[in-house]
Design an enzyme around this catalytic site. Structure first.
Site, PDB file in Angstrom:
ATOM      1  N   GLY A   1      -4.281  -3.886  -4.094  1.00  0.00           N
ATOM      2  CA  GLY A   1      -5.270  -2.834  -4.313  1.00  0.00           C
ATOM      3  C   GLY A   1      -4.519  -1.573  -4.684  1.00  0.00           C
ATOM      4  N   HIS A   2      -4.478  -1.263  -5.976  1.00  0.00           N
ATOM      5  CA  HIS A   2      -3.698  -0.110  -6.439  1.00  0.00           C
ATOM      6  C   HIS A   2      -4.650   1.020  -6.824  1.00  0.00           C
ATOM      7  CE1 HIS A   2      -0.010  -2.846  -7.325  1.00  0.00           C
ATOM      8  NE2 HIS A   2      -0.425  -2.901  -6.082  1.00  0.00           N
TER       9      HIS A   2
ATOM     10  N   LYS B   1       2.234   2.256  -5.125  1.00  0.00           N
ATOM     11  CA  LYS B   1       2.874   1.765  -6.361  1.00  0.00           C
ATOM     12  C   LYS B   1       2.019   2.096  -7.585  1.00  0.00           C
ATOM     13  CE  LYS B   1       2.765  -2.298  -4.433  1.00  0.00           C
ATOM     14  NZ  LYS B   1       2.474  -1.968  -3.031  1.00  0.00           N
TER      15      LYS B   1
ATOM     16  N   ASP C   1       0.817  -1.222   0.000  1.00  0.00           N
ATOM     17  CA  ASP C   1       0.000   0.000   0.000  1.00  0.00           C
ATOM     18  C   ASP C   1       0.849   1.270   0.000  1.00  0.00           C
ATOM     19  OD1 ASP C   1      -2.320  -1.539   0.096  1.00  0.00           O
ATOM     20  OD2 ASP C   1      -2.246  -1.635   2.282  1.00  0.00           O
TER      21      ASP C   1
ATOM     22  N   GLN D   1       2.175  -5.835  -3.398  1.00  0.00           N
ATOM     23  CA  GLN D   1       2.587  -6.026  -2.002  1.00  0.00           C
ATOM     24  C   GLN D   1       3.893  -5.259  -1.716  1.00  0.00           C
ATOM     25  OE1 GLN D   1       1.481  -9.267  -3.751  1.00  0.00           O
ATOM     26  NE2 GLN D   1      -0.428  -8.277  -3.220  1.00  0.00           N
TER      27      GLN D   1
HETATM   28  P1  IMO Z   1      -0.694  -3.846  -2.505  1.00  0.00           P
HETATM   29  O1  IMO Z   1      -0.214  -4.363  -3.845  1.00  0.00           O
HETATM   30  C1  IMO Z   1      -0.928  -4.425   1.800  1.00  0.00           C
HETATM   31  C2  IMO Z   1      -1.182  -8.579   3.229  1.00  0.00           C
HETATM   32  C3  IMO Z   1      -2.477  -9.038   3.875  1.00  0.00           C
HETATM   33  C4  IMO Z   1      -1.948 -10.049   4.864  1.00  0.00           C
HETATM   34  C5  IMO Z   1      -0.810 -10.706   4.095  1.00  0.00           C
HETATM   35  C6  IMO Z   1      -1.187 -11.997   3.405  1.00  0.00           C
HETATM   36  O2  IMO Z   1      -1.947  -3.073  -2.550  1.00  0.00           O
HETATM   37  O3  IMO Z   1       0.427  -3.148  -1.800  1.00  0.00           O
HETATM   38  P2  IMO Z   1      -2.585 -12.569   1.233  1.00  0.00           P
HETATM   39  O4  IMO Z   1      -4.014 -12.311   0.873  1.00  0.00           O
HETATM   40  O5  IMO Z   1      -1.587 -12.002   0.279  1.00  0.00           O
HETATM   41  O6  IMO Z   1      -2.329 -14.031   1.507  1.00  0.00           O
HETATM   42  O7  IMO Z   1      -2.374 -11.822   2.650  1.00  0.00           O
HETATM   43  O8  IMO Z   1      -0.397  -9.757   3.126  1.00  0.00           O
HETATM   44  N1  IMO Z   1      -1.321  -8.009   1.880  1.00  0.00           N
HETATM   45  C7  IMO Z   1      -1.207  -6.700   1.599  1.00  0.00           C
HETATM   46  N2  IMO Z   1      -1.023  -5.627   2.414  1.00  0.00           N
HETATM   47  N3  IMO Z   1      -0.966  -4.257   0.476  1.00  0.00           N
HETATM   48  C8  IMO Z   1      -1.128  -5.314  -0.358  1.00  0.00           C
HETATM   49  O9  IMO Z   1      -1.053  -5.202  -1.688  1.00  0.00           O
HETATM   50  C9  IMO Z   1      -1.299  -6.601   0.194  1.00  0.00           C
HETATM   51  N4  IMO Z   1      -1.492  -7.836  -0.311  1.00  0.00           N
HETATM   52  C10 IMO Z   1      -1.495  -8.686   0.717  1.00  0.00           C
HETATM   53  O10 IMO Z   1      -3.133  -7.984   4.513  1.00  0.00           O
HETATM   54  O11 IMO Z   1      -1.383  -9.401   5.979  1.00  0.00           O
HETATM   55 MG    MG Z   2      -2.867  -1.430  -1.851  1.00  0.00          MG
END
Ligand code: IMO
Ligand code: MG
Length: 427
Positions: free
Chosen positions: A40-41, A16, A13, A223
């Site tokens: 979630g972008h 990106k 988050d 992530q």
């Molecule tokens: P973006 O791309 C923030 C976190 C989840 C959880 C852990 C595992 O928007 O930065 P998962 O569903 O991947 O098995 O969850 O990773 N998580 C994220 N946190 N931004 C994300 O994506 C995330 N994608 C997964 O909250 O702690």
């Molecule tokens: Mg996000």
């Protein structure tokens, strides 16, 4: 022309999508190389605010070809929903391609993600419930289904039959859940295959051609480094490689072709889900940052945990990724704070350490050591040149550059594309 990997440098988050949307104005190709619709972008541009989960954030650029790479995983239903949302806004999605090697998120992956999380509440990861852990487990265990497989009806039938038999044993015997019906899933996914076929291709050949023609390629991370399965706060992380190394694996572009690695950092820290976060603020400053920045998950709506910039974690992140520069996002969120802190070390068991520990047991005990800065208490949202920032704000950026170990290329002072200070060239 450079190949630039845009990497989440913290716990996800970081913004990106916002950075890729900006750079995509000049890009020819944008590739999502890892994760799935757990991402979630949020992108704000002339099409308004859009929340992308699997489609690359370059989709708004009228010329960029967008690729969902082999390292990403696709939930076809979620993908079509997103394409529909984009088309409704008038965004052209005819330049979207999907690697035939990308794995498919199947209904049992989502079900198992739910069951695994709810059966061990006290050890839950706090996943997004999108089936990510189970789909990547199957990929590595050689029980996965790839996008290209959906086009081979008979082979897919046999493969799904074999896999579903095992999944139904797990669902019924371990979790006491109802078994899933083969024909229903088979029919649904063959139909998805038909609808996906115009998008599916050998994307490594497309990328090879683009590189030979000297095109500008962006590799969009999902992530963040501290959620990476190898270098994140294991097991509290995600299941695919979110680091710069993953950009090569997840796109099929050789590591020696990646010329720049842009680390995206928030000017503070957030985390969503379980796991240690040393600088978390469980007080009114944390609440203030959350409300001012609207720190709620774009995928799940969960409130994000907020805290000060963790330079110990950030320096580690730089070591793993080799950032050539950083993009500092949400800088304007700090505008109203009287005091701003940066964590420069951790106190643990009576000792001060400066390295990010592998053990979450140790990280959980770490008490941050802070450097304090007076806030600038002035609006930065209309500033476009670094030298026009208040001097306290410039000091804060310069100290972050020293502590992280790389220059700030971009400082984002608001969500719109133009609310960006280019301190030094990112491309
Ligand atoms: P973006 O791309 C923030 C976190 C989840 C959880 C852990 C595992 O928007 O930065 P998962 O569903 O991947 O098995 O969850 O990773 N998580 C994220 N946190 N931004 C994300 O994506 C995330 N994608 C997964 O909250 O702690
Ligand atoms: Mg996000």
């Amino acid at each position: 022309m450079p190949v630039i990997a845009v990497i989440g440098a913290q716990w996800g988050d970081e913004g990106k999508g916002r950075v890729v949307d900006l750079l995509a104005e000049k890009a020819d190709v944008v590739v999502r190389f890892s994760g799935g619709d757990n991402a979630g972008h949020t992108v704000i541009n002339s099409y308004g605010e859009s929340k992308l989960h699997i489609v690359p954030s370059g989709i708004f650029s009228p010329r960029a070809v967008c690729i969902i790479g082999n390292g990403a995983v696709v939930n076809p239903g979620a993908l079509f929903k997103e394409i529909g949302m984009l088309n409704q806004k008038g965004v052209d999605t005819s330049r979207l391609y999907i690697s035939d090697r990308a794995h498919v998120i199947m209904p049992y992956h989502i079900l198992l993600d739910d069951l695994e999380e709810t059966s061990c509440v006290d050890r839950a990861i706090g996943t997004t419930h999108k089936g990510i852990g189970p789909v990547f487990s199957d990929k590595i265990a050689r029980r996965g289904i790839r996008i290209g497989d959906l086009l081979e009806k008979q082979a897919f039938r046999e493969q799904l039959h074999f896999i579903l038999e095992q999944k139904n044993l797990i669902l019924t015997k371990i979790y006491g859940a109802s078994p899933l019906l083969f024909e229903k899933i088979y029919e649904e996914y063959v139909e998805y295959g038909k609808r996906l076929s115009p998008y599916i291709c050998e994307t490594t050949a497309m990328l090879d051609e683009a590189l030979r023609a000297g095109k500008l390629v962006l590799l969009e991370g999902a992530q963040g480094t501290l959620l990476d399965p190898d270098f994140g706060t294991y097991p509290y992380g995600t299941s695919s490689s979110s680091i710069a190394g993953g950009a090569s694996i997840g796109s099929g572009i050789s590591p020696n072709k990646i010329t720049k690695v842009l680390g995206v950092f928030k000017a503070y820290c957030t985390r969503v889900g379980s796991g240690p976060m040393p600088t978390e603020l469980k007080d009114e400053t944390g609440d203030l940052i959350r409300e001012r920045a609207h720190e709620y998950g774009a995928t799940t709506g969960r409130p994000r945990r907020c805290g000060w910039f963790d330079a110990v974690a950030a320096h580690f992140s730089h070591r793993i990724n080799g950032f050539t520069g950083m993009a500092l996002t949400r800088f304007d969120i700090l505008d109203t704070l009287p005091v701003i802190k940066i964590c420069t070390g951790y106190k643990v068991d009576g000792k001060t350490i400066n390295d990010f520990p592998a053990s979450i047991a140790m990280l959980g005990k770490c008490v941050p050591v802070y450097e304090e800065f007076p806030g600038w208490r002035a609006a930065t949202c209309d500033v476009r040149k670094f030298n026009d920032l208040p001097s306290a704000a410039k000091k804060y950026v310069k100290r972050l550059e020293e502590l992280v170990g790389c220059p700030a290329n971009l400082v984002c002072v608001g969500p719109a594309r133009e609310q960006t200070i280019e301190k030094s060239p990112a491309i």
